[in-house]
Design a protein around this motif. Structure first.
Motif, PDB file in Angstrom:
ATOM      1  N   SER A  50       0.828  -1.203   0.000  1.00  0.00           N
ATOM      2  CA  SER A  50       0.000   0.000   0.000  1.00  0.00           C
ATOM      3  C   SER A  50       0.863   1.253   0.000  1.00  0.00           C
ATOM      4  N   ASP A  51       1.900   1.265   0.833  1.00  0.00           N
ATOM      5  CA  ASP A  51       2.796   2.426   0.872  1.00  0.00           C
ATOM      6  C   ASP A  51       3.494   2.618  -0.463  1.00  0.00           C
ATOM      7  N   ASN A  80       0.992   3.915  -3.130  1.00  0.00           N
ATOM      8  CA  ASN A  80       0.675   5.327  -2.910  1.00  0.00           C
ATOM      9  C   ASN A  80       1.820   6.230  -3.343  1.00  0.00           C
ATOM     10  N   LEU A  85       1.826   6.488  -7.153  1.00  0.00           N
ATOM     11  CA  LEU A  85       0.751   7.333  -7.658  1.00  0.00           C
ATOM     12  C   LEU A  85       1.010   8.803  -7.349  1.00  0.00           C
ATOM     13  N   GLN A  86       1.549   9.078  -6.177  1.00  0.00           N
ATOM     14  CA  GLN A  86       1.829  10.461  -5.798  1.00  0.00           C
ATOM     15  C   GLN A  86       2.991  11.048  -6.590  1.00  0.00           C
ATOM     16  N   TYR A 132       3.538   5.897 -12.528  1.00  0.00           N
ATOM     17  CA  TYR A 132       2.809   4.719 -12.073  1.00  0.00           C
ATOM     18  C   TYR A 132       2.496   3.836 -13.277  1.00  0.00           C
ATOM     19  N   PRO A 183      -6.337   0.581  -4.674  1.00  0.00           N
ATOM     20  CA  PRO A 183      -5.883   1.896  -4.218  1.00  0.00           C
ATOM     21  C   PRO A 183      -7.059   2.718  -3.718  1.00  0.00           C
ATOM     22  N   ASP A 184      -6.786   3.904  -3.258  1.00  0.00           N
ATOM     23  CA  ASP A 184      -7.841   4.815  -2.810  1.00  0.00           C
ATOM     24  C   ASP A 184      -8.542   5.359  -4.048  1.00  0.00           C
ATOM     25  N   LYS A 217      -9.786   9.035  -4.119  1.00  0.00           N
ATOM     26  CA  LYS A 217      -8.713  10.016  -4.331  1.00  0.00           C
ATOM     27  C   LYS A 217      -8.115   9.917  -5.731  1.00  0.00           C
ATOM     28  N   TYR A 218      -7.606   8.730  -6.049  1.00  0.00           N
ATOM     29  CA  TYR A 218      -6.848   8.584  -7.300  1.00  0.00           C
ATOM     30  C   TYR A 218      -7.743   8.371  -8.519  1.00  0.00           C
ATOM     31  N   SER A 264      -9.002   1.501   5.157  1.00  0.00           N
ATOM     32  CA  SER A 264      -7.819   0.616   5.128  1.00  0.00           C
ATOM     33  C   SER A 264      -6.955   0.799   6.366  1.00  0.00           C
ATOM     34  N   SER A 281      -8.656  11.066   5.608  1.00  0.00           N
ATOM     35  CA  SER A 281      -7.520  10.209   5.244  1.00  0.00           C
ATOM     36  C   SER A 281      -6.401  10.284   6.275  1.00  0.00           C
TER      37      SER A 281
END
Length: 583
Positions: free
Chosen positions: A89-90, A93, A96-97, A101, A110-111, A114-115, A242, A494
């Protein structure tokens, strides 16, 4: 057209990941074959970057036999980027940030608020979910409906994972070394007092032993969650945030609450501390991974009496260590001081979104969907789980065999599951497409030795039905399936959800180990949660719950109206027929 992931992302993902550089042909450069036919690509090949989770029992996804089978079958190559069970997950993220990706995300959610909904990195799939692209998926989803995968904006950003696994509903299980109990002359404990006494006797019998083994992460490996259930139902990681924020519904009040602030939770902490003071709880239980717990359990001197795991096969391999495997059996939940005896049962029926997402980097979503549609075919799950060699890895409709449900078996697995590292199939990586009739349709010898590799499914089924199902639904705490949040709600909570979960985890460990005195610091614990925004978190859940309740009521009203209309039409038709007959 070459597409390389940036060096920064590559460096970030080096540890525990399979590096990969994707080669993706533009949509105009490739022609696809008709729906449901293979290869997907008519001429040449396509390549996509794919992020998924690695597992210790799969050696190398890139060179795996099933991976190669999919490449040959579809004409599509997936270049895998992976994260482990504890850190995917980390890593996802961060990718994506960073803006760098992959084309697709497989088996990990994923979220999406958000994404997907807010930032558009993950694309809506509504226009692509056609008979031309995903015929198998649409057929498989008929009993459930596509609406369940919609986000708060009404759009679909992912395909569903379907794993209606009976024993998984009761995954929070405790296993006990029955040989040790027999040697000590004691029975399997049924209450908290008996459990304490057995631990005490074991430490006298085996002074260097570990009475209770657990792990901080892993599939139902947290020993404290199982122990807390003797006092109050302990929520699992939230499907919504999550995070282990312990948010649930109190059915007595119909209000959302944080279970970690319940006085029954406080009493559970005090009892677990008594076990810790006894020396029954290993310090590593609060920090180690499931793999480290497995190493501890399998030491030569067999030091562990009790351990928590969703399946015994995660900790002990029946094929390589059959005698040791037979020493352990599953035990039922224990009753607390007031008689509370709760079996955790997941609120999720086994169908959820997040199984396959496509990002805006992907230049041919149709091809990606046709690749993944194979997993939703009659044999797709068998191939990914056990290998693609029909007749060697599995057979369909085995003559004279019955499934766990006693009905004629739909298939028989020949290449049985193993916790040992192999490179033939994906096992638990990627997507599960296993409706209830499929799971229960696996051929099982009614007289199979449940302590053998072949008897694992029956062992887990029987343990769930006999030991856990009778104690499910006995709590006033109701757990939630995923709550669909708006982008604003998701953004607002979040950070709060992470902080709340961190406080609950760190302070609970401190209470259980005595680093903090729960009687004197209980109020400050609750105050710190409120300062972190717990009440705001509860308010968002309450609003989402109200929305979902309204949706359920609307659906029920619509169904009732439809039934009334149908009944009226039937009555009118009957009346007309009777009139004509009389005439």
């Amino acid at each position: 057209m070459k597409k390389n992931l940036a060096k920064a992302t590559a460096l970030l993902l080096t540890a525990g990941m399979i590096g990969g550089t994707g080669l993706t042909a533009a949509a105009s450069d490739v022609e696809l074959n008709p729906a449901g036919t293979y290869p997907v690509v008519k001429d040449g090949t396509l390549e996509f970057d794919c992020f998924t989770m690695s597992m210790p029992n799969v050696e190398d996804l890139q060179t795996n036999d099933f991976t190669k089978y999919m490449e040959e079958k579809t004409g599509i190559t997936m270049n895998f980027l992976t994260g482990g069970r504890d850190d995917w997950s980390d890593k996802l993220n961060l990718m994506l940030q960073s803006g760098d990706y992959p084309d697709v995300i497989l088996g990990l959610s994923p979220d999406l608020a958000k994404y997907g909904v807010k930032e558009g990195m993950i694309i809506p799939l509504d226009d692509y979910l056609t008979e031309e692209n995903v015929p198998n998926y649409l057929k498989t989803m008929e009993p459930y409906g596509l609406d369940m995968t919609k986000e708060a904006d009404g759009k679909i950003y992912s395909l569903a994972n379907i794993n209606v696994c009976y024993h998984c509903q009761y995954g929070r299980k405790m296993w006990v070394n029955k040989r040790y109990l027999d040697e000590m002359g004691v029975d399997v404990p049924t209450t908290t007092d008996e459990f304490y006494d057995v631990c005490k006797k074991f430490l006298e019998y085996k002074p260097n032993g570990v009475a209770i083994g657990g792990a901080a992460q892993g599939w139902y490996s947290r020993m404290q969650d199982w122990l807390i259930d003797a006092f109050v139902l302990m929520p699992n990681t939230s499907y919504t945030t999550s995070q282990k924020d312990t948010i649930a519904l109190n059915t007595d009040t119909n209000e959302i609450e944080c279970v970690a602030t319940d006085d029954r939770y406080k009493e559970a902490m005090k009892w677990i501390k008594s076990l810790y003071d006894l020396g029954a709880i290993y310090d590593g239980d609060f920090t180690q991974t499931a793999e480290q717990l497995k190493t501890l359990v399998n030491q030569a001197d067999e030091p562990v009496l009790f351990f928590t795991a969703g399946t015994i096969s995660d900790m002990i391999d029946a094929a390589s260590n059959p005698d040791f495997y037979k020493d352990y059996e599953c035990m039922a939940p224990i009753a607390g001081p007031d008689g509370t005896r709760i079996a955790f049962q997941t609120p999720n029926p086994g169908v959820s979104g997040g199984a396959f997402c496509i990002t805006d980097k992907c230049e041919n979503p149709e091809a990606a969907l046709r690749w993944v549609d194979f997993f939703y075919s009659e044999t797709g799950d068998l191939c990914s789980q056990y290998g693609a060699d029909e007749g060697t890895d599995w057979v369909l409709n085995p003559e004279g065999k019955v499934g766990l449900n006693g009905e004629p078996a739909k298939y028989e697995v020949l290449n049985l599951y193993s916790a040992e590292t192999q490179n033939h199939d994906w096992q638990d990586i990627g997507i599960r497409v296993a409706p209830a009739d499929y799971r229960l349709g696996q051929a099982v010898d009614p007289d199979v030795d449940v302590h053998s590799t072949a008897g694992l499914e029956k062992l887990l089924y029987d343990a769930s039905a006999e030991l856990y199902a009778p104690y499910a639904g006995t709590s006033n705490i109701k757990l939630f399936d995923e709550m669909k949040l708006t982008d604003e709600e998701s953004t607002n909570i979040s950070v709060i959800a992470v902080e709340v979960a961190d406080i609950i985890e760190s302070d609970s460990v401190a209470f259980m180990t005595g680093a903090k005195d729960i009687d004197s610091e209980w109020d400050s614990f609750k105050d710190s949660l409120d300062k972190a925004g717990l009440q705001d978190l509860i308010a968002v859940y309450q609003e989402a719950y109200a929305r979902s309740s309204e949706g359920d009521e609307t659906e029920a009203t619509t169904e009732a109206a439809a039934e009334t209309e149908a009944a009226t039409e039937a009555a009118e038709t009957t009346a007309e027929t009777e009139t004509e007959t009389a005439a």
